[in-house]
Each structure stands twice: as C-alpha cells, then as structure tokens.
Write an enzyme that holds these catalytic residues in place. Structure first.
Site, PDB file in Angstrom:
ATOM      1  N   ALA A 115       3.117   1.215   8.008  1.00  0.00           N
ATOM      2  CA  ALA A 115       2.643   0.038   7.270  1.00  0.00           C
ATOM      3  C   ALA A 115       1.232   0.256   6.750  1.00  0.00           C
ATOM      4  O   ALA A 115       0.642  -0.621   6.120  1.00  0.00           O
ATOM      5  CB  ALA A 115       2.664  -1.190   8.177  1.00  0.00           C
TER       6      ALA A 115
ATOM      7  N   CYS B 210      -7.082  -0.957  12.895  1.00  0.00           N
ATOM      8  CA  CYS B 210      -6.460  -2.081  12.179  1.00  0.00           C
ATOM      9  C   CYS B 210      -5.808  -3.066  13.132  1.00  0.00           C
ATOM     10  O   CYS B 210      -5.689  -4.250  12.822  1.00  0.00           O
ATOM     11  CB  CYS B 210      -5.363  -1.600  11.236  1.00  0.00           C
ATOM     12  SG  CYS B 210      -5.857  -0.392  10.039  1.00  0.00           S
TER      13      CYS B 210
ATOM     14  N   LEU C 238     -17.864  24.128 -34.388  1.00  0.00           N
ATOM     15  CA  LEU C 238     -19.275  24.157 -34.026  1.00  0.00           C
ATOM     16  C   LEU C 238     -20.120  23.288 -34.966  1.00  0.00           C
ATOM     17  O   LEU C 238     -20.859  22.406 -34.522  1.00  0.00           O
ATOM     18  CB  LEU C 238     -19.747  25.607 -34.086  1.00  0.00           C
ATOM     19  CG  LEU C 238     -21.121  25.858 -33.507  1.00  0.00           C
ATOM     20  CD1 LEU C 238     -21.099  25.578 -32.010  1.00  0.00           C
ATOM     21  CD2 LEU C 238     -21.528  27.306 -33.756  1.00  0.00           C
TER      22      LEU C 238
ATOM     23  N   ASN D 168       0.871  -1.182   0.000  1.00  0.00           N
ATOM     24  CA  ASN D 168       0.000   0.000   0.000  1.00  0.00           C
ATOM     25  C   ASN D 168       0.909   1.234   0.000  1.00  0.00           C
ATOM     26  O   ASN D 168       2.102   1.133   0.296  1.00  0.00           O
ATOM     27  CB  ASN D 168      -0.956  -0.035   1.207  1.00  0.00           C
ATOM     28  CG  ASN D 168      -0.246   0.160   2.540  1.00  0.00           C
ATOM     29  OD1 ASN D 168       0.555   1.090   2.697  1.00  0.00           O
ATOM     30  ND2 ASN D 168      -0.518  -0.710   3.501  1.00  0.00           N
TER      31      ASN D 168
ATOM     32  N   HIS E 207      -8.385   0.295   2.541  1.00  0.00           N
ATOM     33  CA  HIS E 207      -9.330  -0.507   3.325  1.00  0.00           C
ATOM     34  C   HIS E 207     -10.442   0.423   3.807  1.00  0.00           C
ATOM     35  O   HIS E 207     -10.170   1.585   4.141  1.00  0.00           O
ATOM     36  CB  HIS E 207      -8.648  -1.081   4.584  1.00  0.00           C
ATOM     37  CG  HIS E 207      -7.929  -2.376   4.368  1.00  0.00           C
ATOM     38  ND1 HIS E 207      -6.767  -2.691   5.047  1.00  0.00           N
ATOM     39  CD2 HIS E 207      -8.212  -3.462   3.594  1.00  0.00           C
ATOM     40  CE1 HIS E 207      -6.360  -3.900   4.686  1.00  0.00           C
ATOM     41  NE2 HIS E 207      -7.214  -4.391   3.796  1.00  0.00           N
TER      42      HIS E 207
HETATM   43  N1  ARG Z   1       0.243  -3.413   5.772  1.00  0.00           N
HETATM   44  C1  ARG Z   1      -1.082  -3.840   5.968  1.00  0.00           C
HETATM   45  C2  ARG Z   1      -1.734  -4.055   4.609  1.00  0.00           C
HETATM   46  O1  ARG Z   1      -1.445  -3.311   3.700  1.00  0.00           O
HETATM   47  C3  ARG Z   1      -1.860  -2.862   6.774  1.00  0.00           C
HETATM   48  C4  ARG Z   1      -3.233  -3.323   7.101  1.00  0.00           C
HETATM   49  C5  ARG Z   1      -4.050  -2.315   7.816  1.00  0.00           C
HETATM   50  N2  ARG Z   1      -5.273  -2.857   8.217  1.00  0.00           N
HETATM   51  C6  ARG Z   1      -6.450  -2.284   8.082  1.00  0.00           C
HETATM   52  N3  ARG Z   1      -7.487  -2.881   8.573  1.00  0.00           N
HETATM   53  N4  ARG Z   1      -6.620  -1.170   7.440  1.00  0.00           N
HETATM   54  O2  ARG Z   1      -2.501  -4.954   4.437  1.00  0.00           O
END
Ligand code: ARG
Length: 705
Positions: A258, A264, A638, A22, A168
C-alpha cells in the site's frame, strides 16, 4: 525516560489495498494477505511497546489506509494540525482522527478546504527540536506550510518531492537522534538538496541508496538510539551502527503493497517540547495579474504549469472570464515559493508570458552598480526576446535594443534615464544594472484567441516544424511576406551556410538578391568561398555543380579561389576586377547589399572580408540585423543561433534545414513568429523563387538597394 514517549497506532482490522493512490498500490489491489498483515503489524507493535507507550485508535470499516496513523495529523506538544487528505479515498479518515485527538485533550487546528496536508507523513521534526522539515509536491500543498509554522510556532523548511514512488516525505527522509539524517537525495529537487546540505553537516548525513530506499529503509521509527524498519542492507546497517544506532528489522511487506512501512504505521504523539522556538516562514508569496485570452490562448494553463514545474504553488484569487468571443479575461493569482531564489526563477518566467506583478506595480526595479567594466552584478536579470519595460524612479522605461541573454543597464543621459539591453562585455562602470525581478514587465500583444484564418497567416501563428507536405504551403506564405516587405521598403536579412551552394541554391538566392528581396546577408567564410568557387570554377567544394560529380583535384579549387580574392584585396574588388562574375557575393556587391562574414577556427584563408575578430563580427551582425522584419535562416546552425540570440521577438524567423533537430532548436524560442521547415534548402529556394515569380504585385515594384 523512554516511558514518556508515546505513539499512536491503528490495528489493521480493515486494512487492504482497495484502490490505487500511489505507485506501490498498482497491481496490488486485494493482493495483501490479511493474516500476514496482522502478524507483521503485531510484531511492529510489540517492538515499539517494549520501548514506548502505544495508544490505539479504533479502526473504522471502509477506511483501509487508516492503519497509517502517520497521516492522522502533525503533533507538537498539545497541539495538532489535522490532516487534510489529498485523495478522497482517505478523506473519510479525518473525523475519526479528529475525535481521537480531541478525546486526548489536544488543541486541533484544521486547514482550509482544498489545502491538502498529510500530517506527519509529510512533516518531520528535526530530532534536536530545531525545526520542522515539510514536504510538498504530491500530497501536501506548499501553502499549508506557513499555517503550520504559525500554529506550531516553529521554523518550517520546505522540501520538494520529485519522485512519485516517494510521495510522502517520510518515505525518503528520516531525521534521527543526535542531529543525524537518513535520506535518499534523488527524491528531492536540487534546491531542496542544497537546503538539506546547508542545515545538516556532511558527517551527520546518512545517504540511502535506491535498493534500500525502495525497501522503505527511510520509513524508520526512531526511539532514542534505536531504529526500527522493514529491512536494511548490510552497508546501511553498518553506517547506522557506526553512528551509534541499534538496527531492528521487522518485515512489513504486506504494508509495502500500500506504499507504507514502519514509520507510516505510527504517529509519535509526544514530540519533545522545544522551549526557545518561534515561527519562521521561509516561504515567499506574491500576487500577480494576468490579462488576455487566458483560456483560448492557453495562457492560464501555461502560467500555472510554470509555477508548479518551477517548484511553487498557486491560488487563483480572482478570475474574470471574458464573456464574448473577443473579450479578454483577467486573473489574479497568488504564487508561493519555498524561497526568494525559487520565486525569482518562477516570476522571471511568468514575466515572459506577460504576467504583471501586482505588488510590484508600485515598486521600482532593483538596481546595482557595475563595479568592473564588462561584468554584471551576481544577481542580474537575464533579458529575453520580449519587449520589456522597467520601472525606475516611478516611471516605466522601455528597454532599448531588446535581445535575449543580456543585462538591462540604466544610464543617465542628457535626455534623462535610458534603459538598454546590453551583453555583459559591454557593461560600463557607473551604469546601474537591473537585479531581481521586481519592477519589470513585458509588453505582449494580446495573443489571438485562435489561429487567424486564411493561408496568409496560418504558419506564423504557431511556432512549429512543418511536415514535408506543408513545405509548399509555407513557401507560399514566405513568398507572400517577402513580397509585402519588399513593397513597403522593409528589411529581410538572410543568414546562410555553404549548404545553400552545395544544394544548388546559389542561383536562386542570387535571384532573390537581384530582385530586391534581401537587404543584408550574414554568413561565414565558407558560403562566400564556395559561392565564388562555383562562379569561377563551376564547382562547390570540388563537386561539379552541373554533373554532380567530384572533379579530379577539385578539393584544391576553393583554395585557389581564396588566393585569387586575396590578391584582389576584397570581394568587392574581385567583382570590380571581373574575377567574380556571378553568384551570391557578386549580386551583393552589384546591388549594394551589405554582408557580414564571421570567421571560425576551421576557416581556410580566410577571405579578406572574413572578420576573424569575433567580437567585431558579432557587432557587425547586430548592426545589420537592426530593424529587420524577417530573417531567413538557410542551413547554418551556427550563424543562425547567433542571429537568433540577437533578435527580439516580433521579427519573423524562417529556419530551413534538412536536419529536424536543427530546425527545432532554432524555431523553439517560444516566439510565435518563428517557423521551421525541414527540407533541402536548394529545393526550398527554387520553390520560393518560382512562387515569387508567380506573384504579381498590384502595388508596383519599389526599387530597393
Ligand atoms: N496507501 C497510503 C497512501 O497512499 C499509504 C500511506 C503511507 N503513509 C506514509 N506516511 N507514508 O496514502
């Protein structure tokens, strides 16, 4: 009370940023501090433990993201839908979570292979227990939603995520106690925003601004009136307090690296049991059929892209690959969309590329009566340039007068049912109009598997704007086509702007008309005025066409010309009376070539022939365009756009303009037959005339007009 709330967490023993799946992880590989991560996790753990029970799952070495237990699965009561991770980097977590759920006595549901769904990270219960919000677009597939609705026996509302930073649902959306919703609207497409606004009243929406959103403010753990998050601005805190929440901040910066934060790192495993619930699936699915050179002509990619870009998802059920170079392929594709509305939008685009709806093969089009002259039903199907057929009373009718942006009207005639493309203002009470997208198909030529060879064909084979170097090649091509069309008695329509005169193209266009290459001329007041100005006074908008310099007092010339022609009563009369002795209009009159001049607000005069009633002008244009084989659009944005709108696919269109933006706009109608040429129109016409003169027809010249 609070005691009965349970969360699952996973200690960060093996946590690290090891890979990038991500945008938050980018540039952060091995950049998080083990000690700080541990401290931050502990603080969160203790905060939650003060208010609820926390279960722990043993972290597994080699699976650094396992700390993010929100992605273990989605729990309701004693049932869990286990996650199917999208990225292989996390798929190894699945068995560990499965073991934990089973050990706790949950009934575990597993999704089919290749149907990703990332648990509570992408699915959040409304805290009043009324329904489940489920995200799709990055990690979870829309097609997982019906299964979840069924297994958890709950209504699922699908939301499409659009911003990859918020990959997410729980990164940008957080239902709170009391029916509140904290969320970041730009993370969703417009359909999803509308759905949210339909379900959550304005006073319950807590809108998060971007600075808070990127601090993961929406990634909040909500326990009754308490919200625990990484960080919130004073504004957001005030708004939450106003709604009755106590805001607890606990820094989670190491986990942000991350792409995760408070929510999360937790999974609520005791969701309130909703007694009176039942599955509601809002997702619609249809199976469609495609046939043709699906791979070689890129059709299958185009179709699948249209589905995904339109907010749907697909499953290829069957694919029969044509084995020989010339054999066609066949594919059966299941398409899903979060609502009927989105499905209609997707299907109407697929119809344009020749997709047929399998289920609908057996169905008639849906018709609704016209209730007011000139007004269609709300949901009317908007026509395109492609030849279309519509199924009425079990029989496929070919739509007449195909054009884009019209409605399809069905009327009973003595000869039976007739389907016609009509612009809205022409709809009549008593007619029935096609709504929705069932019972419709377009008839497409099987697209060639590759561009045909040879100079004759190449340029019409792909919609494209030529570069300067290719102008001459295109001129050769156009000349060839013009010759062919003339020799077989076909029809070429020219739409031209006054630039044709200003750039010295008048003599060349006159020549084309004289030689029988033009069967109708469309333009406005100006082209006729400046053409006759040149013929009578030698200037175009006051500029001497031989010397190329402005003539003193020349700006008055065109008004004198208009005046003279008005005295005669018409352009034809001016020609007959010898007032106009040469030029484009002269040739039209002399060669009986019909022309239509559509007026506009800025016209001087106008000339007696200029039609200032635009409805009549549009009708006259349409009449002259009927049956055209080719349209030359010469430097008039036109009138050319107007013409393009009236023209069905299959008619070759050549758009010439010095401005690339105009050319792109005109030739970009998804039709393979249109080509654009960026060049000076006077130069183009002179090259064209030269080329035509070089060609000698072996068939002998057919006199036209
Ligand atoms: N590094 C993880 C991923 O990309 C982070 C997950 C975060 N979780 C969340 N529920 N948003 O999957």
């Amino acid at each position: 009370m609070t005691d009965s709330i349970r969360f699952l967490m996973c200690p960060p023993d093996h946590y690290d940023v090891d890979y990038v799946i991500n945008p938050w992880m980018e540039g952060n590989i091995h950049k998080s501090s083990f000690d700080r991560a541990r401290e931050q996790w502990q603080s969160l753990y203790h905060l939650i433990k003060e208010n609820a029970i926390v279960d722990l799952v043993t972290p597994a070495k080699g699976w650094p993201d396992m700390v993010f237990t929100a992605n273990a699965g989605l729990v309701l009561d004693k049932t869990v839908v286990l996650s199917r991770f999208y990225h292989k980097e996390r798929q190894g977590e699945e068995p560990y979570f499965k073991i934990w759920f089973e050990s706790q006595g949950f009934t575990v549901h597993e999704l089919p292979k290749d149907l990703p769904f990332e648990g509570a990270g992408d699915a959040l219960f409304d805290r009043e227990g009324r329904y489940l919000w489920a995200g799709y677009g990055f990690r979870s597939e829309l097609d997982s939603h019906p299964l979840i609705a069924e297994w958890l026996d709950i209504e699922v509302l699908s939301l499409r995520l659009m911003d990859e930073r918020f990959y997410h649902l729980d990164t940008c959306f957080c239902p709170l106690t009391g029916g509140y919703l904290m969320y970041y609207p730009p993370a969703f497409d417009s359909y999803s925003n509308r759905l949210i606004e339909l379900r959550v009243p304005p006073e319950k929406r807590i809108i998060v601004e971007e600075p808070d959103a990127v601090n993961f403010a929406c990634n909040t753990v909500n326990i009754n009136q308490m919200v625990i998050m990484n960080k919130a601005s004073d504004n957001l805190k005030a708004r939450l307090q106003e709604a009755g929440f106590t805001v607890l901040e606990t820094p989670l910066t190491e986990f942000l690296k991350a792409g995760g934060a408070a929510k999360c790192l937790t999974l609520r495993v005791t969701e309130p049991i909703i007694i009176d619930r039942h599955a509601v699936i809002n997702i619609e699915s249809r199976t469609v059929l495609m046939e043709g050179h699906l791979l070689d002509a890129g059709l299958i990619n185009r179709a699948l892209d249209l589905v995904v870009e339109g907010g749907g998802s697909f499953q290829v059920l069957n694919f029969n690959l044509g084995e020989q170079r010339q054999s066609t392929s066949k594919a059966e594709i299941k398409i899903s969309a979060p609502s009927h509305e989105v499905m209609e939008e997707i299907i109407s685009q697929l119809i344009d590329i020749g997709v047929v709806s399998l289920d609908e093969d057996q169905r008639d089009a849906r018709l609704q009566p016209v209730e007011q002259d000139g007004v269609g039903p709300d949901d009317f199907y908007v026509s395109t340039i492609y030849p279309t057929e519509v199924r009425v009373d079990g029989q496929w009718l070919t739509v007449q007068n195909q054009r884009m942006d019209g409605a399809i009207a069905i009327s009973e005639t003595p000869n039976g049912l007739v389907a016609q493309c009509k612009i809205l203002r022409d709809l009549k009470l008593g007619e029935r109009v096609v709504v929705d997208v069932v019972g419709l198909r377009t008839i497409r030529k099987t697209e060639s598997r590759e561009p045909r060879n040879g100079p004759q064909e190449f340029s019409f084979m792909s919609a494209g704007v030529s570069s300067e170097r290719r102008v001459e090649l295109i001129v050769e091509q156009v000349a060839w086509e013009l010759r062919q069309i003339r020799d077989r008695g076909g029809k070429v329509v020219v739409t031209a702007g006054p630039v044709v005169i200003h750039t010295g193209g008048a003599q060349h266009l006159s020549h084309l008309i004289r030689q029988g290459y033009v069967q109708a001329l469309l333009g406005g007041n100006a082209i006729a005025v400046h053409d006759m100005e040149q013929s009578i006074m030698g200037t175009s908008l006051g500029v001497d066409m031989k010397q190329g310099v402005a003539v003193k007092g020349g700006h008055r010339h065109h008004l004198k010309v208009i005046n003279s022609v008005r005295r005669c009563g018409s352009i034809a009369a001016a020609v007959e009376q010898g007032v106009v002795k040469s030029g484009i209009m002269y040739e039209c009159v002399k060669n009986n070539i019909p022309f239509s001049l559509a007026g506009s607000i800025r016209d001087d005069g106008p000339l007696p022939d200029t039609q200032m009633d635009l409805i009549k002008a549009q009708e006259h244009y349409a009449e002259l365009l009927r049956g055209a084989d080719m349209i030359l659009m010469l430097s008039s944005m036109l009138h050319s756009i107007g013409v393009g709108n009236m023209t069905p696919s299959g008619v070759k269109m050549v758009c010439v303009d010095i401005n690339p933006a105009v050319v792109t706009k005109l030739s970009d109608r998804g039709s393979v037959e249109s080509i654009g040429v960026v060049t000076d129109v006077g130069l183009f016409l002179s090259l064209l005339v030269n080329q035509l003169d070089k060609l000698t027809s072996k068939y002998g010249v057919v006199q036209v007009g």
